[in-house]
Design a protein around this motif. Structure first.
Motif, PDB file in Angstrom:
ATOM      1  N   UNK A  48     -10.338 -94.256  43.084  1.00 22.69           N
ATOM      2  CA  UNK A  48     -10.433 -95.122  41.902  1.00 22.69           C
ATOM      3  C   UNK A  48     -11.751 -94.956  41.140  1.00 22.69           C
ATOM      4  N   UNK A  49     -11.655 -95.078  39.827  1.00 25.46           N
ATOM      5  CA  UNK A  49     -12.840 -95.040  38.985  1.00 25.46           C
ATOM      6  C   UNK A  49     -13.040 -93.734  38.252  1.00 25.46           C
ATOM      7  N   UNK A  50     -12.247 -92.717  38.614  1.00 23.71           N
ATOM      8  CA  UNK A  50     -12.377 -91.413  37.977  1.00 23.71           C
ATOM      9  C   UNK A  50     -10.998 -90.978  37.484  1.00 23.71           C
ATOM     10  N   UNK A  51     -10.560 -91.478  36.347  1.00 24.27           N
ATOM     11  CA  UNK A  51      -9.180 -91.249  35.887  1.00 24.27           C
ATOM     12  C   UNK A  51      -8.836 -89.788  35.654  1.00 24.27           C
ATOM     13  N   UNK A  52      -9.825 -88.952  35.384  1.00 24.09           N
ATOM     14  CA  UNK A  52      -9.565 -87.535  35.171  1.00 24.09           C
ATOM     15  C   UNK A  52      -9.815 -86.708  36.432  1.00 24.09           C
ATOM     16  N   UNK A  53     -10.106 -87.386  37.537  1.00 27.88           N
ATOM     17  CA  UNK A  53     -10.429 -86.681  38.770  1.00 27.88           C
ATOM     18  C   UNK A  53     -11.882 -86.230  38.784  1.00 27.88           C
ATOM     19  N   UNK A  54     -12.351 -85.897  39.959  1.00 25.34           N
ATOM     20  CA  UNK A  54     -13.728 -85.442  40.118  1.00 25.34           C
ATOM     21  C   UNK A  54     -13.796 -84.589  41.373  1.00 25.34           C
ATOM     22  N   UNK A  55     -14.645 -83.579  41.352  1.00 24.00           N
ATOM     23  CA  UNK A  55     -14.827 -82.749  42.526  1.00 24.00           C
ATOM     24  C   UNK A  55     -15.388 -83.585  43.682  1.00 24.00           C
ATOM     25  N   UNK A  56     -14.873 -83.337  44.892  1.00 21.56           N
ATOM     26  CA  UNK A  56     -15.368 -84.057  46.057  1.00 21.56           C
ATOM     27  C   UNK A  56     -16.867 -83.907  46.231  1.00 21.56           C
ATOM     28  N   UNK A  57     -17.393 -82.729  45.915  1.00 21.33           N
ATOM     29  CA  UNK A  57     -18.825 -82.504  46.035  1.00 21.33           C
ATOM     30  C   UNK A  57     -19.607 -83.420  45.104  1.00 21.33           C
ATOM     31  N   UNK A  58     -19.082 -83.630  43.898  1.00 24.22           N
ATOM     32  CA  UNK A  58     -19.756 -84.515  42.948  1.00 24.22           C
ATOM     33  C   UNK A  58     -19.764 -85.957  43.453  1.00 24.22           C
TER      34      UNK A  58
END
Length: 309
Positions: A53-63
């Motif tokens: 939740x909180x990243x509607x466009x997705x985000x790299x796990x590393x980030x």
């Protein structure tokens, strides 16, 4: 030993559970230390994450890992980027952490968030094509392959549930069952048989995962001994997980029959002052649950320290 040598909370593991515990402990004004390398966590290696939740466009796990790490440091929790080789409990009830380079730290409480590792096929191409079509988490990455040809390799409930999840996304799924039968619950088996886009091949030996920039197929030996090549866009390895619980076992912490750390609802172990969180305790293997357990373990540790210090 001076007062500055003594920590309130020592946290083993720099994944989402451990770092979250560090945030909570530091915000409670407790002297805390996280041990581990956050780049080595499963979160950091997860590739694109679309279900947090909180990243509607997705985000790299590393980030995500780096953001949590920065937040942990910003609140004043120390991070020691080294692996731990031994844990001890002193006669006075304090805990000692000994790192791989023989540095020693002492604390009133201990949180174990050492995670777990996915059981692998250990075949050529598996490591090279990881995050390029090879995945160990169907729920995490399945949506990326909706409507495409996929393979699930395994033999238990995990393989059955993974195939059902992919099938629900409209994918064509082949289960390469590495045993003579699919050892799953009858409910799952019934659902598999009802779906036209899922088939099961039994007594399979996976020989190689092939592809260059992306997975393109799997080479396997069938039960008649014939070598086959099956085209696919992804291989989901569902062999289960094994906990990184050696440190816990050596300390005398009670484990479940599957080797995970046994905890109660407050994330407490059988040893007073020792708590555990995240994949090392079993459960869902999700970022959200690891963070929730990390916060719960930290709250329990905070209460423990304030009561017993």
């Amino acid at each position: 030993m001076t007062s500055t040598d003594l920590y309130d909370v020592l946290i083993i593991g720099a994944g989402p559970a451990g770092l979250t515990a560090g945030i909570y402990a530091a915000r409670a004004n407790l002297k805390s230390m996280v041990f581990g390398i956050h780049y080595d966590s499963q979160l950091a290696k997860a590739g694109i994450v679309e279900n947090y939740p909180g990243f509607p466009d997705g985000l790299q796990g590393l980030e995500i890992s780096e953001l949590i790490y920065t937040q942990t440091k910003n609140w004043g929790c120390e991070v020691f980027t080294a692996n731990v080789k031994k844990l001890e409990k002193n006669e006075n009830g304090l805990f000692k952490v000994i790192t791989a380079d023989d540095k020693r730290f002492t604390g009133y409480s201990l949180i174990l968030a050492t995670g777990a590792y996915y059981r692998k096929l250990d075949v050529p191409g598996e490591e090279e094509l990881y995050l390029k079509g090879v995945s160990y988490c169907t729920i995490c990455d399945g949506a990326l392959f909706g409507g495409r040809d996929t393979i699930v390799a395994g033999y238990g409930n995990g393989a059955a549930k993974g195939a059902l999840y992919l099938g629900g996304l409209g994918s064509s799924v082949t289960i390469l069952c590495t045993k003579e039968e699919l050892k799953c619950e009858s409910t799952y088996m019934k659902r598999l048989e009802e779906l036209q886009n899922i088939k099961v091949l039994y007594s399979i030996t996976v020989n190689e995962i092939i592809g260059e920039d992306r997975v393109t197929g799997v080479v396997f030996t069938d039960k008649e001994g014939k070598i086959n090549t099956l085209k696919t866009s992804a291989v989901f390895v569902e062999g289960g997980t094994a906990p990184n619980a050696a440190l816990a076992k050596d300390l005398g912490i009670e484990l479940t029959k599957n080797g995970f750390i046994k905890v109660n609802k407050l994330q407490a172990t059988n040893i007073d002052g020792v708590f555990a969180a995240g994949d090392v305790t079993g459960g869902r293997r999700q970022i959200a649950t690891a963070i929730g357990e990390g916060s719960s373990a930290a709250i329990s540790a905070i209460n423990w320290v304030r009561t017993h210090k």
